[in-house]
Design a protein around this motif. Structure first.
Motif, PDB file in Angstrom:
ATOM      1  N   ILE A   1       0.839  -1.210   0.000  1.00 52.97           N
ATOM      2  CA  ILE A   1       0.000   0.000   0.000  1.00 52.97           C
ATOM      3  C   ILE A   1       0.869   1.253   0.000  1.00 52.97           C
ATOM      4  N   GLN A   2       1.905   1.264   0.826  1.00 55.53           N
ATOM      5  CA  GLN A   2       2.781   2.433   0.903  1.00 55.53           C
ATOM      6  C   GLN A   2       3.516   2.676  -0.414  1.00 55.53           C
ATOM      7  N   ILE A   3       4.015   1.609  -1.014  1.00 53.36           N
ATOM      8  CA  ILE A   3       4.726   1.750  -2.290  1.00 53.36           C
ATOM      9  C   ILE A   3       3.762   2.235  -3.362  1.00 53.36           C
ATOM     10  N   TYR A   4       2.578   1.646  -3.403  1.00 55.27           N
ATOM     11  CA  TYR A   4       1.576   2.055  -4.393  1.00 55.27           C
ATOM     12  C   TYR A   4       1.182   3.522  -4.193  1.00 55.27           C
ATOM     13  N   SER A   5       0.949   3.906  -2.959  1.00 55.67           N
ATOM     14  CA  SER A   5       0.509   5.273  -2.650  1.00 55.67           C
ATOM     15  C   SER A   5       1.574   6.313  -2.976  1.00 55.67           C
ATOM     16  N   ASN A   6       2.826   5.972  -2.757  1.00 59.08           N
ATOM     17  CA  ASN A   6       3.924   6.919  -2.987  1.00 59.08           C
ATOM     18  C   ASN A   6       4.515   6.834  -4.389  1.00 59.08           C
ATOM     19  N   GLY A   7       4.110   5.834  -5.147  1.00 60.27           N
ATOM     20  CA  GLY A   7       4.682   5.644  -6.478  1.00 60.27           C
ATOM     21  C   GLY A   7       5.926   4.778  -6.444  1.00 60.27           C
ATOM     22  N   LEU A   8       6.742   4.981  -5.440  1.00 58.77           N
ATOM     23  CA  LEU A   8       7.938   4.165  -5.223  1.00 58.77           C
ATOM     24  C   LEU A   8       8.477   4.467  -3.826  1.00 58.77           C
ATOM     25  N   LEU A   9       9.271   3.569  -3.313  1.00 58.83           N
ATOM     26  CA  LEU A   9       9.972   3.799  -2.044  1.00 58.83           C
ATOM     27  C   LEU A   9      11.391   3.264  -2.181  1.00 58.83           C
ATOM     28  N   SER A  10      12.317   3.950  -1.559  1.00 58.63           N
ATOM     29  CA  SER A  10      13.700   3.471  -1.538  1.00 58.63           C
ATOM     30  C   SER A  10      13.874   2.505  -0.378  1.00 58.63           C
ATOM     31  N   GLN A  11      14.952   1.754  -0.429  1.00 66.36           N
ATOM     32  CA  GLN A  11      15.286   0.840   0.675  1.00 66.36           C
ATOM     33  C   GLN A  11      15.402   1.632   1.980  1.00 66.36           C
ATOM     34  N   GLU A  12      15.985   2.811   1.906  1.00 61.89           N
ATOM     35  CA  GLU A  12      16.152   3.649   3.100  1.00 61.89           C
ATOM     36  C   GLU A  12      14.804   4.124   3.640  1.00 61.89           C
ATOM     37  N   ASP A  13      13.875   4.508   2.733  1.00 65.66           N
ATOM     38  CA  ASP A  13      12.531   4.922   3.163  1.00 65.66           C
ATOM     39  C   ASP A  13      11.845   3.807   3.939  1.00 65.66           C
ATOM     40  N   ILE A  14      11.926   2.609   3.409  1.00 65.57           N
ATOM     41  CA  ILE A  14      11.258   1.460   4.041  1.00 65.57           C
ATOM     42  C   ILE A  14      11.875   1.188   5.404  1.00 65.57           C
ATOM     43  N   THR A  15      13.179   1.197   5.460  1.00 63.34           N
ATOM     44  CA  THR A  15      13.876   0.944   6.727  1.00 63.34           C
ATOM     45  C   THR A  15      13.489   1.984   7.774  1.00 63.34           C
ATOM     46  N   THR A  16      13.422   3.239   7.371  1.00 61.78           N
ATOM     47  CA  THR A  16      13.071   4.326   8.284  1.00 61.78           C
ATOM     48  C   THR A  16      11.595   4.302   8.664  1.00 61.78           C
ATOM     49  N   ASN A  17      10.704   4.191   7.670  1.00 59.56           N
ATOM     50  CA  ASN A  17       9.259   4.227   7.922  1.00 59.56           C
ATOM     51  C   ASN A  17       8.792   3.123   8.862  1.00 59.56           C
ATOM     52  N   TYR A  18       9.406   1.968   8.765  1.00 59.43           N
ATOM     53  CA  TYR A  18       8.967   0.826   9.568  1.00 59.43           C
ATOM     54  C   TYR A  18       9.844   0.592  10.800  1.00 59.43           C
ATOM     55  N   ALA A  19      10.816   1.443  11.012  1.00 57.30           N
ATOM     56  CA  ALA A  19      11.767   1.271  12.112  1.00 57.30           C
ATOM     57  C   ALA A  19      12.372  -0.133  12.063  1.00 57.30           C
ATOM     58  N   PHE A  20      12.645  -0.584  10.848  1.00 56.51           N
ATOM     59  CA  PHE A  20      13.287  -1.876  10.618  1.00 56.51           C
ATOM     60  C   PHE A  20      14.787  -1.674  10.618  1.00 56.51           C
ATOM     61  N   ASP A  21      15.507  -2.753  10.802  1.00 55.76           N
ATOM     62  CA  ASP A  21      16.900  -2.705  10.417  1.00 55.76           C
ATOM     63  C   ASP A  21      16.931  -3.140   8.944  1.00 55.76           C
ATOM     64  N   ILE A  22      18.054  -2.988   8.303  1.00 51.15           N
ATOM     65  CA  ILE A  22      18.165  -3.283   6.867  1.00 51.15           C
ATOM     66  C   ILE A  22      17.760  -4.723   6.576  1.00 51.15           C
ATOM     67  N   ARG A  23      18.136  -5.650   7.444  1.00 50.30           N
ATOM     68  CA  ARG A  23      17.822  -7.064   7.243  1.00 50.30           C
ATOM     69  C   ARG A  23      16.307  -7.282   7.199  1.00 50.30           C
ATOM     70  N   GLN A  24      15.568  -6.706   8.173  1.00 51.97           N
ATOM     71  CA  GLN A  24      14.108  -6.849   8.201  1.00 51.97           C
ATOM     72  C   GLN A  24      13.482  -6.212   6.968  1.00 51.97           C
ATOM     73  N   SER A  25      13.978  -5.062   6.585  1.00 54.13           N
ATOM     74  CA  SER A  25      13.483  -4.377   5.397  1.00 54.13           C
ATOM     75  C   SER A  25      13.621  -5.283   4.179  1.00 54.13           C
ATOM     76  N   HIS A  26      14.753  -5.932   4.080  1.00 52.35           N
ATOM     77  CA  HIS A  26      15.003  -6.852   2.971  1.00 52.35           C
ATOM     78  C   HIS A  26      14.033  -8.035   3.024  1.00 52.35           C
ATOM     79  N   TYR A  27      13.763  -8.569   4.211  1.00 56.05           N
ATOM     80  CA  TYR A  27      12.843  -9.714   4.333  1.00 56.05           C
ATOM     81  C   TYR A  27      11.456  -9.368   3.791  1.00 56.05           C
TER      82      TYR A  27
END
Length: 189
Positions: free
Chosen positions: A55-81
């Motif tokens: 939903i977030q990617i669709y709504s924003n058109g695109l998201l970077s790996q950094e956006d996802i990591t920050t928005n979800y308070a993930f570490d890079i590994r979780q973001s990748h999963y």
């Protein structure tokens, strides 16, 4: 001088109820697709995060790996999963443009535009197109209870999923979690 939200309401027309017969109908008609070779078997136990990510990617058109990591308070590994899980289901794709960015696929975009019920049924179908998830849900329905880790690992081995022992156990936990999500959206009436 400043704008203030006074009231917010949300309306829904029609039912969002998904019945067990809806899921069984998908299970009976879905064509199982081969495992994607370029995407790892998912390790993302909270399926609602996969949905929210789409939903977030669709709504924003695109998201970077950094956006996802920050928005979800993930570490890079979780973001990748979670991005890998959405790619595994064919919902998003990645592109290398000044770092990795993620975009919704046509299929992912079509799913997001559906009603809540339609979206959930389409996601169930995407999950059940994968052999391990399909066989695990069949086992759940046959035995009337959630399969255990050993049963899911055996299904994964039969499906020729090649992973080490510890990794296989973690991935089997994802299978169980996604099957639990399917059953949680189902009205057992």
């Amino acid at each position: 001088n400043s704008i203030e939200l006074v009231e917010q309401k949300k309306y829904q027309i029609g039912s969002n109820d998904i019945e067990l017969k809806d899921v069984i109908s998908i299970l009976e008609r879905v064509k199982v697709s081969p495992e994607p070779l370029e995407v790892p078997f998912p390790q993302a136990n909270i399926f609602t995060r996969v949905i929210d990510l789409l939903i977030q990617i669709y709504s924003n058109g695109l998201l970077s790996q950094e956006d996802i990591t920050t928005n979800y308070a993930f570490d890079i590994r979780q973001s990748h999963y979670y991005t890998s899980a959405a790619i595994y289901l064919g919902l998003i794709e990645s592109s290398k443009q000044q770092g990795t960015i993620y975009l919704a696929t046509e299929r992912g975009s079509n799913i997001i535009q559906k009603t809540s019920k339609g979206r959930n049924l389409a996601l169930v179908e995407r999950i059940l197109e994968k052999k391990v998830f399909n066989k695990s849900l069949q086992l759940y329905l046959r035995q009337g209870e959630r399969p255990n880790l050993e049963q899911v690992i055996e299904i994964m081995k039969i499906a020729d999923i090649k992973l080490g022992s510890e990794t296989m156990t973690r991935r089997a936990q994802t299978v169980i979690a996604w099957i639990d999500w399917i059953m949680s959206i189902t009205q057992l009436s």
